[in-house]
Design a protein around this motif. Sequence first.
Motif, mmCIF file in Angstrom:
data_model
loop_
_atom_site.group_PDB
_atom_site.id
_atom_site.type_symbol
_atom_site.label_atom_id
_atom_site.label_comp_id
_atom_site.label_asym_id
_atom_site.label_seq_id
_atom_site.Cartn_x
_atom_site.Cartn_y
_atom_site.Cartn_z
ATOM 1 N N SER A 45 0.833 -1.212 0.000
ATOM 2 C CA SER A 45 0.000 0.000 0.000
ATOM 3 C C SER A 45 0.860 1.252 0.000
ATOM 4 C CB SER A 45 -0.912 0.047 1.230
ATOM 5 O OG SER A 45 -1.827 -1.006 1.209
ATOM 6 N N ALA A 46 1.905 1.264 0.816
ATOM 7 C CA ALA A 46 2.766 2.449 0.871
ATOM 8 C C ALA A 46 3.493 2.627 -0.453
ATOM 9 C CB ALA A 46 3.761 2.334 2.018
ATOM 10 N N ARG A 53 1.542 9.106 -6.066
ATOM 11 C CA ARG A 53 2.225 10.393 -5.985
ATOM 12 C C ARG A 53 2.871 10.743 -7.315
ATOM 13 N NH1 ARG A 53 5.124 10.424 -0.105
ATOM 14 N NH2 ARG A 53 3.035 10.354 0.794
ATOM 15 N N GLY A 74 -7.794 -3.542 -6.586
ATOM 16 C CA GLY A 74 -8.407 -2.217 -6.652
ATOM 17 C C GLY A 74 -7.475 -1.212 -7.298
ATOM 18 N N MET A 78 -7.700 0.600 -11.083
ATOM 19 C CA MET A 78 -7.743 2.054 -11.209
ATOM 20 C C MET A 78 -6.640 2.555 -12.132
ATOM 21 S SD MET A 78 -7.262 5.076 -8.468
ATOM 22 C CE MET A 78 -8.605 4.841 -7.355
ATOM 23 N N GLY A 199 -11.439 -2.851 0.426
ATOM 24 C CA GLY A 199 -10.983 -1.502 0.788
ATOM 25 C C GLY A 199 -9.820 -1.543 1.761
ATOM 26 N N GLY B 42 6.057 5.714 5.247
ATOM 27 C CA GLY B 42 5.004 4.869 4.725
ATOM 28 C C GLY B 42 3.719 4.873 5.537
ATOM 29 N N SER B 45 1.458 7.117 3.416
ATOM 30 C CA SER B 45 1.357 6.521 2.072
ATOM 31 C C SER B 45 0.513 5.261 2.092
ATOM 32 C CB SER B 45 2.741 6.161 1.524
ATOM 33 O OG SER B 45 3.511 7.306 1.326
ATOM 34 N N ALA B 46 0.725 4.411 3.092
ATOM 35 C CA ALA B 46 -0.058 3.175 3.164
ATOM 36 C C ALA B 46 -1.525 3.489 3.425
ATOM 37 C CB ALA B 46 0.497 2.253 4.242
ATOM 38 N N GLY B 49 -2.911 4.636 0.272
ATOM 39 C CA GLY B 49 -3.110 3.450 -0.556
ATOM 40 C C GLY B 49 -4.477 2.827 -0.293
ATOM 41 N N MET B 50 -4.874 2.735 0.974
ATOM 42 C CA MET B 50 -6.197 2.179 1.299
ATOM 43 C C MET B 50 -7.327 3.084 0.819
ATOM 44 S SD MET B 50 -6.024 0.180 4.939
ATOM 45 C CE MET B 50 -5.094 1.418 5.824
ATOM 46 N N PHE B 52 -7.159 5.001 -1.802
ATOM 47 C CA PHE B 52 -7.265 4.764 -3.252
ATOM 48 C C PHE B 52 -7.958 3.434 -3.546
ATOM 49 C CE2 PHE B 52 -3.864 8.048 -3.746
ATOM 50 C CZ PHE B 52 -4.596 8.878 -4.577
ATOM 51 N N ARG B 53 -7.717 2.433 -2.702
ATOM 52 C CA ARG B 53 -8.435 1.165 -2.839
ATOM 53 C C ARG B 53 -9.938 1.378 -2.733
ATOM 54 N NH1 ARG B 53 -4.869 -3.150 0.574
ATOM 55 N NH2 ARG B 53 -3.229 -2.831 -0.930
ATOM 56 N N CYS B 54 -10.343 2.141 -1.724
ATOM 57 C CA CYS B 54 -11.781 2.429 -1.562
ATOM 58 C C CYS B 54 -12.321 3.143 -2.793
ATOM 59 C CB CYS B 54 -12.008 3.300 -0.327
ATOM 60 S SG CYS B 54 -11.804 2.406 1.214
ATOM 61 N N ILE B 55 -11.584 4.170 -3.236
ATOM 62 C CA ILE B 55 -12.025 4.918 -4.422
ATOM 63 C C ILE B 55 -12.175 3.965 -5.601
ATOM 64 C CG2 ILE B 55 -11.331 6.673 -6.106
ATOM 65 C CD1 ILE B 55 -9.968 8.197 -3.765
ATOM 66 N N ALA B 56 -11.197 3.065 -5.770
ATOM 67 C CA ALA B 56 -11.236 2.112 -6.885
ATOM 68 C C ALA B 56 -12.477 1.224 -6.800
ATOM 69 C CB ALA B 56 -9.974 1.256 -6.887
ATOM 70 N N HIS B 57 -12.929 0.929 -5.583
ATOM 71 C CA HIS B 57 -14.118 0.086 -5.394
ATOM 72 C C HIS B 57 -15.397 0.923 -5.295
ATOM 73 C CE1 HIS B 57 -11.826 -3.547 -4.940
ATOM 74 N NE2 HIS B 57 -11.192 -3.124 -3.878
ATOM 75 N N SER B 72 1.852 15.345 1.533
ATOM 76 C CA SER B 72 1.380 14.508 0.443
ATOM 77 C C SER B 72 0.460 15.325 -0.462
ATOM 78 C CB SER B 72 0.667 13.275 0.981
ATOM 79 O OG SER B 72 0.184 13.503 2.272
ATOM 80 N N GLU B 75 -1.062 13.423 -3.665
ATOM 81 C CA GLU B 75 -2.293 12.660 -3.476
ATOM 82 C C GLU B 75 -3.497 13.597 -3.324
ATOM 83 O OE1 GLU B 75 0.446 12.011 -1.723
ATOM 84 O OE2 GLU B 75 0.558 9.902 -1.115
ATOM 85 N N MET B 128 -14.779 4.547 4.892
ATOM 86 C CA MET B 128 -13.454 4.680 5.518
ATOM 87 C C MET B 128 -13.153 6.154 5.744
ATOM 88 S SD MET B 128 -9.678 3.407 4.142
ATOM 89 C CE MET B 128 -9.938 1.656 4.404
#
Lengths: 202, 202
Positions: A45-46, A53, A74, A78, A199, B42, B45-46, B49-50, B52-57, B72, B75, B128
Motif C-alpha cells: 500500500s505504501a 504520488r 483495486g 484504477m 478496501g 510509509g 502513504s499506506a 493506498g487504502m 485509493f483502494r476504496c475509491i477504486a471500489h 502529500s 495525493e 473509511m
Amino acid sequence: MSVDPERHAMKMAKKKASRDKIMATKTDEKGLIIVHTGKGKGKSSAAFGMIFRCIAHDMKCAVVQFIKGGMSTGERDMILDKFSDTCSFYTMGEGFTWETQDRTRDTEMAQAAWEKAKELIRDESNKMVLLDEINIALRYDYLDINEVVQFLAEEKPHMTHVVLTGRNAKEDLIEIADLVTEMELIKHPFRSGVKAQIGVEF
Amino acid sequence: MSVDPERHAMKMAKKKASRDKIMATKTDEKGLIIVHTGKGKGKSSAAFGMIFRCIAHDMKCAVVQFIKGGMSTGERDMILDKFSDTCSFYTMGEGFTWETQDRTRDTEMAQAAWEKAKELIRDESNKMVLLDEINIALRYDYLDINEVVQFLAEEKPHMTHVVLTGRNAKEDLIEIADLVTEMELIKHPFRSGVKAQIGVEF
C-alpha cells in the motif's frame, strides 16, 4: 492541556531551528533504492501510495507484480482504467506459490517478471519502478539475489527510483538500499476472527 | 536453485492446507480501527493506498489532514481533481507545529479538525475515514486522547473503518485498535545527505 504556551513556543522554535539546520545539509538528488519489508501490513500500500504520488505529478512510472496474490486488484484496476498513459502495469505472478505448488512454473514466471523489470528500469523515461512482492520470489530462489543486486548497483539509471516490497528482504538487498522500512505487525484483526475486507486488504 | 521440486511441492501443499484452514475461521466483517505509527516512512502513504483502494471500489471515504506538513500534496491534488465525488478531503492543519510555534492556534485547529472528523465518521455513507497525522495532535495534547478513544469506541458506526496515522501513537489508542502497524526506520537517505524528492516524499 496545562502546558505553558511560552515555554511551548520556545521549545518549538528550538526544534524548528535544529530541523532547518539539518535540512539545509540535504542537497543531493538521486534515484533511490527503496525497500518495504517486515510482517506488518502496508508494504505494498505504501509503495502504491508513492506510485500514485508520481502519477499525480505526471511522472512516468511502472509496476511489476511478482506475485498476483498481493490482492491489490483495486489499485491495479484504477491504474489500468485511468492512468495507463502515465503508469505501465504488469501482473506476472500467478498467485501465491503455495497456491500453485509448481516450482518450475513459478521460477519461469519470476524470471519473466524480472526480464520485464529490467527493461522498465533501463528505460529512463520511467522515474519510478515498483517491483511488488519481488522479495517473495527472491526468498524462494526463483530469482538470484546476486543478479538483482548487481543489476540495481550497476545498471539502474542515476535518477530512477526502484521500490522493492515483500517480507523477508534479503540482507544483500538491504545492504545496497538507500531507504528501508520494516512494517512491524503489532496487532492484526485476523487473530480475532475478522476476515479480509474490501478496501482494507484488497 | 538446487531445491528438489517434489519436496518443494509437498512443502507448499502443506502450507496451503494450513493457510486455508486458518482463513476458513475468519468470517467476521466489521469496521476496523487501524493505526499506522512508528518512525519509519510509509504511514501516510499506506493509508492513502487504502483510500485509493476504496475509491477504486467506489466506496465513499474521507480524509482529514491534521498536519498540513504531511506533504502529500500529490495525493491531495489528485483526489480533489479526479475523485472528489467519492472522497471528501479536508486539510485542517497549518504545517508542523514547530513551524507555527503558536500553541493556542494549533490547539484550535486540531479541535476544528476533530469536529470535522466526528461529523465524517458519524455519516455512515463514509466507509473509511482517514485521520492523517492525528497522532501528532494527540501527542502535544492539542486533542484529548480520552475523548478520541471514547468517541471511537462508542460512536463509530459498526462497519466504518477509521485509519489513524502518525508517530508516537498513544497506548490507549493502540489498546482499542484492531490493526496496528509500526513502520520502523531501518535506513534513511537523509542520513547520507539526500534531500526530500518529488514522488518519494511529496
